[in-house]
Design an enzyme around this catalytic site. Structure first.
Site, PDB file in Angstrom:
ATOM      1  N   ARG A 185       0.844  -1.189   0.000  1.00 58.74           N
ATOM      2  CA  ARG A 185       0.000   0.000   0.000  1.00 58.74           C
ATOM      3  C   ARG A 185       0.886   1.247   0.000  1.00 58.74           C
ATOM      4  O   ARG A 185       1.955   1.268   0.613  1.00 58.74           O
ATOM      5  CB  ARG A 185      -0.905   0.036   1.245  1.00 58.74           C
ATOM      6  CG  ARG A 185      -2.066  -0.958   1.196  1.00 58.74           C
ATOM      7  CD  ARG A 185      -3.112  -0.590   0.158  1.00 58.74           C
ATOM      8  NE  ARG A 185      -4.247  -1.495   0.116  1.00 58.74           N
ATOM      9  CZ  ARG A 185      -4.375  -2.530  -0.722  1.00 58.74           C
ATOM     10  NH1 ARG A 185      -3.412  -2.812  -1.573  1.00 58.74           N
ATOM     11  NH2 ARG A 185      -5.458  -3.277  -0.709  1.00 58.74           N
ATOM     12  N   HIS A 245      -0.758   0.109  -9.752  1.00 61.70           N
ATOM     13  CA  HIS A 245      -1.444  -0.820  -8.831  1.00 61.70           C
ATOM     14  C   HIS A 245      -1.925  -2.054  -9.611  1.00 61.70           C
ATOM     15  O   HIS A 245      -3.132  -2.336  -9.670  1.00 61.70           O
ATOM     16  CB  HIS A 245      -2.637  -0.123  -8.144  1.00 61.70           C
ATOM     17  CG  HIS A 245      -3.091  -0.855  -6.894  1.00 61.70           C
ATOM     18  ND1 HIS A 245      -3.534  -0.214  -5.764  1.00 61.70           N
ATOM     19  CD2 HIS A 245      -3.161  -2.183  -6.605  1.00 61.70           C
ATOM     20  CE1 HIS A 245      -3.867  -1.111  -4.841  1.00 61.70           C
ATOM     21  NE2 HIS A 245      -3.649  -2.319  -5.336  1.00 61.70           N
TER      22      HIS A 245
HETATM   23  P1  NDP Z   1      -1.757 -11.805   4.700  1.00 62.15           P
HETATM   24  O1  NDP Z   1      -2.725 -11.300   5.710  1.00 62.15           O
HETATM   25  O2  NDP Z   1      -1.870 -13.227   4.252  1.00 62.15           O
HETATM   26  O3  NDP Z   1      -0.262 -11.618   5.238  1.00 62.15           O
HETATM   27  C1  NDP Z   1       0.136 -10.495   5.943  1.00 62.15           C
HETATM   28  C2  NDP Z   1       1.528 -10.747   6.522  1.00 62.15           C
HETATM   29  O4  NDP Z   1       2.001  -9.540   7.105  1.00 62.15           O
HETATM   30  C3  NDP Z   1       1.556 -11.809   7.617  1.00 62.15           C
HETATM   31  O5  NDP Z   1       2.704 -12.623   7.490  1.00 62.15           O
HETATM   32  C4  NDP Z   1       1.644 -10.989   8.889  1.00 62.15           C
HETATM   33  O6  NDP Z   1       2.308 -11.628   9.976  1.00 62.15           O
HETATM   34  C5  NDP Z   1       2.467  -9.821   8.428  1.00 62.15           C
HETATM   35  N1  NDP Z   1       2.269  -8.672   9.311  1.00 62.15           N
HETATM   36  C6  NDP Z   1       1.128  -7.988   9.579  1.00 62.15           C
HETATM   37  N2  NDP Z   1       1.350  -6.997  10.459  1.00 62.15           N
HETATM   38  C7  NDP Z   1       2.662  -7.060  10.767  1.00 62.15           C
HETATM   39  C8  NDP Z   1       3.500  -6.316  11.620  1.00 62.15           C
HETATM   40  N3  NDP Z   1       3.028  -5.292  12.368  1.00 62.15           N
HETATM   41  N4  NDP Z   1       4.804  -6.649  11.694  1.00 62.15           N
HETATM   42  C9  NDP Z   1       5.299  -7.682  10.970  1.00 62.15           C
HETATM   43  N5  NDP Z   1       4.556  -8.434  10.126  1.00 62.15           N
HETATM   44  C10 NDP Z   1       3.259  -8.123  10.026  1.00 62.15           C
HETATM   45  O7  NDP Z   1      -1.854 -10.840   3.462  1.00 62.15           O
HETATM   46  P2  NDP Z   1      -1.565 -11.134   1.911  1.00 62.15           P
HETATM   47  O8  NDP Z   1      -0.226 -11.763   1.810  1.00 62.15           O
HETATM   48  O9  NDP Z   1      -2.699 -11.819   1.281  1.00 62.15           O
HETATM   49  O10 NDP Z   1      -1.541  -9.629   1.328  1.00 62.15           O
HETATM   50  C11 NDP Z   1      -0.632  -8.676   1.813  1.00 62.15           C
HETATM   51  C12 NDP Z   1      -0.984  -7.288   1.302  1.00 62.15           C
HETATM   52  O11 NDP Z   1      -0.668  -7.162  -0.090  1.00 62.15           O
HETATM   53  C13 NDP Z   1      -2.462  -6.904   1.351  1.00 62.15           C
HETATM   54  O12 NDP Z   1      -2.845  -6.505   2.643  1.00 62.15           O
HETATM   55  C14 NDP Z   1      -2.539  -5.768   0.342  1.00 62.15           C
HETATM   56  O13 NDP Z   1      -2.321  -4.531   0.978  1.00 62.15           O
HETATM   57  C15 NDP Z   1      -1.391  -6.056  -0.617  1.00 62.15           C
HETATM   58  N6  NDP Z   1      -1.870  -6.403  -1.951  1.00 62.15           N
HETATM   59  C16 NDP Z   1      -1.488  -5.610  -3.024  1.00 62.15           C
HETATM   60  C17 NDP Z   1      -1.879  -5.922  -4.298  1.00 62.15           C
HETATM   61  C18 NDP Z   1      -1.435  -5.100  -5.463  1.00 62.15           C
HETATM   62  O14 NDP Z   1      -1.907  -5.313  -6.584  1.00 62.15           O
HETATM   63  N7  NDP Z   1      -0.514  -4.185  -5.298  1.00 62.15           N
HETATM   64  C19 NDP Z   1      -2.740  -7.088  -4.569  1.00 62.15           C
HETATM   65  C20 NDP Z   1      -3.068  -7.846  -3.396  1.00 62.15           C
HETATM   66  C21 NDP Z   1      -2.650  -7.497  -2.143  1.00 62.15           C
HETATM   67  P3  NDP Z   1       1.669 -12.929  10.695  1.00 62.15           P
HETATM   68  O15 NDP Z   1       1.741 -14.009   9.632  1.00 62.15           O
HETATM   69  O16 NDP Z   1       2.570 -13.197  11.826  1.00 62.15           O
HETATM   70  O17 NDP Z   1       0.266 -12.559  11.051  1.00 62.15           O
HETATM   71  C1  OXD Z   2      -5.777  -6.096  -3.059  1.00 65.99           C
HETATM   72  C2  OXD Z   2      -5.309  -5.155  -4.084  1.00 65.99           C
HETATM   73  O1  OXD Z   2      -5.672  -5.779  -1.873  1.00 65.99           O
HETATM   74  O2  OXD Z   2      -5.610  -5.380  -5.269  1.00 65.99           O
HETATM   75  O3  OXD Z   2      -6.253  -7.178  -3.418  1.00 65.99           O
HETATM   76  O4  OXD Z   2      -4.615  -4.195  -3.764  1.00 65.99           O
END
Ligand code: NDP
Ligand code: OXD
Length: 306
Positions: free
Chosen positions: A221, A269
């Site tokens: 993000r 994006h």
């Molecule tokens: P998940 O919820 O599966 O994974 C999130 C990860 O971040 C977990 O490993 C979590 O740790 C870790 N995390 C969260 N908070 C913290 C913190 N404070 N400190 C350290 N680690 C942290 O999400 P996804 O992998 O499915 O997606 C990740 C992000 O990618 C989405 O939230 C979105 O913003 C972005 N995204 C962007 C897209 C684009 O087109 N640019 C498309 C899709 C998604 P733990 O495992 O220990 O909980």
């Molecule tokens: C998502 C994105 O969060 O597209 O899936 O950014």
């Protein structure tokens, strides 16, 4: 069963058709103010009015992986909030990140410039060991990306909130291991969710701790990044470049320095797009499971915000 669809910046009719076909017998309509109460909602960045008018929803299904635009709203307390769980996004993210990491490591921009200038010249191969990649966030997308990078034999490290074990990845967890994670990283990939804890995490102190000649790939993000701090570190030479797929304001406003910075690649994006058919199939499956009282993956922890 009634399903209401409220998705901003989205072509809604194909979602309605797809959901009707996937859940025969369900009444599926686009939400309008004053619409009747539904059982489930399919949403992307809905307005607060929508949630206020649908207080008895059982399930709220987000058509993206990131729920930051949703969880900041007042949500019906009993509703189960569900995000997309991969649905074809992790392979796209792996392609995108590997492409730019390899492009940087192999100096392919330089070769393209040489070709354009009609120049046949070699660069000295650089040791892969000098390009450790650090993936922030080891969730659905982060783990897939880390493993894809490991398949190219980059040294890969990952950082998450709770401790993890991922084959081929050196894992770090929590704020206490953040500096150790950063200081051994040259190419930093951000795949964290946007929460109160992670907003602005890509700031001067964090980025300064990367190895000299570092490179940032932000695919999570825009609000994770402090734009001015990145620009300062690129200009000072500490960072060699950045690929930015997400921005504080989208579309990225005309005239923003990222557009014209020679060390920045801007993409709109698009690193991992929501694939409609896969997403509809996943949501339909989960709605049926929820109705039958069965467990489902991708339920958002409202307290954690992801
Ligand atoms: P998940 O919820 O599966 O994974 C999130 C990860 O971040 C977990 O490993 C979590 O740790 C870790 N995390 C969260 N908070 C913290 C913190 N404070 N400190 C350290 N680690 C942290 O999400 P996804 O992998 O499915 O997606 C990740 C992000 O990618 C989405 O939230 C979105 O913003 C972005 N995204 C962007 C897209 C684009 O087109 N640019 C498309 C899709 C998604 P733990 O495992 O220990 O909980
Ligand atoms: C998502 C994105 O969060 O597209 O899936 O950014």
């Amino acid at each position: 069963m009634r399903i209401t669809v409220c998705c901003t910046d989205t072509k809604v009719p194909p979602w309605l058709e797809g959901l009707r076909a996937a859940i025969p017998g369900a009444e599926v309509e686009e939400w309008r103010p004053g619409a009747p109460q539904a059982d489930h909602a399919v949403v992307w960045a809905p307005p607060q009015q929508f949630l206020d008018e649908q207080p008895r929803l059982k399930g709220i299904f987000n058509i993206g992986a990131g729920v930051d635009a949703l969880v900041k709203l007042r949500l019906p307390p009993q509703a189960v909030v569900v995000r997309l769980d991969d649905a074809g996004m992790s392979v796209q993210m792996a392609e995108f990140v590997c492409h730019y990491a390899i492009r940087f490591f192999r100096e392919l921009d330089g070769y393209e410039a040489d070709t354009a200038a009609g120049k046949w010249s070699f660069r000295r191969p650089r040791p892969r060991a000098d390009f450790p990649v650090g993936v922030m966030g080891l969730g659905v997308l982060g783990q897939r990306v880390a493993q894809a990078l490991a398949a190219f034999e980059f040294p890969v490290r990952g950082w998450s909130r709770g401790a993890k074990e991922v084959a081929g990845v050196e894992c770090f967890a929590g704020t206490e291991q953040f500096d150790a994670f950063l200081s051994g990283t040259r190419i930093l990939v951000n795949l964290l969710p946007l929460t109160a804890d992670t907003e602005g995490i890509l700031e001067r102190r964090t980025l300064s701790r990367l190895q000299p000649g570092g490179f940032l790939i932000n695919v999570a993000r825009g609000a994770h990044l402090v734009d001015a701090d990145l620009l300062a570190l690129l200009d000072s030479g500490h960072l060699a470049g950045a690929v930015l797929d997400v921005f504080r304001e989208e579309p990225l406003p005309a005239g923003h320095p990222f557009w014209s910075h020679p060390k920045v690649v801007v993409t709109p994006h698009t690193s991992a797009r929501t694939l409609r058919d896969e997403s509809i199939a996943q949501i339909a499956r989960k709605i049926r499971a929820l109705e039958e009282g069965k467990p489902i993956a991708g339920v958002v922890d409202r307290h954690k915000g992801y």
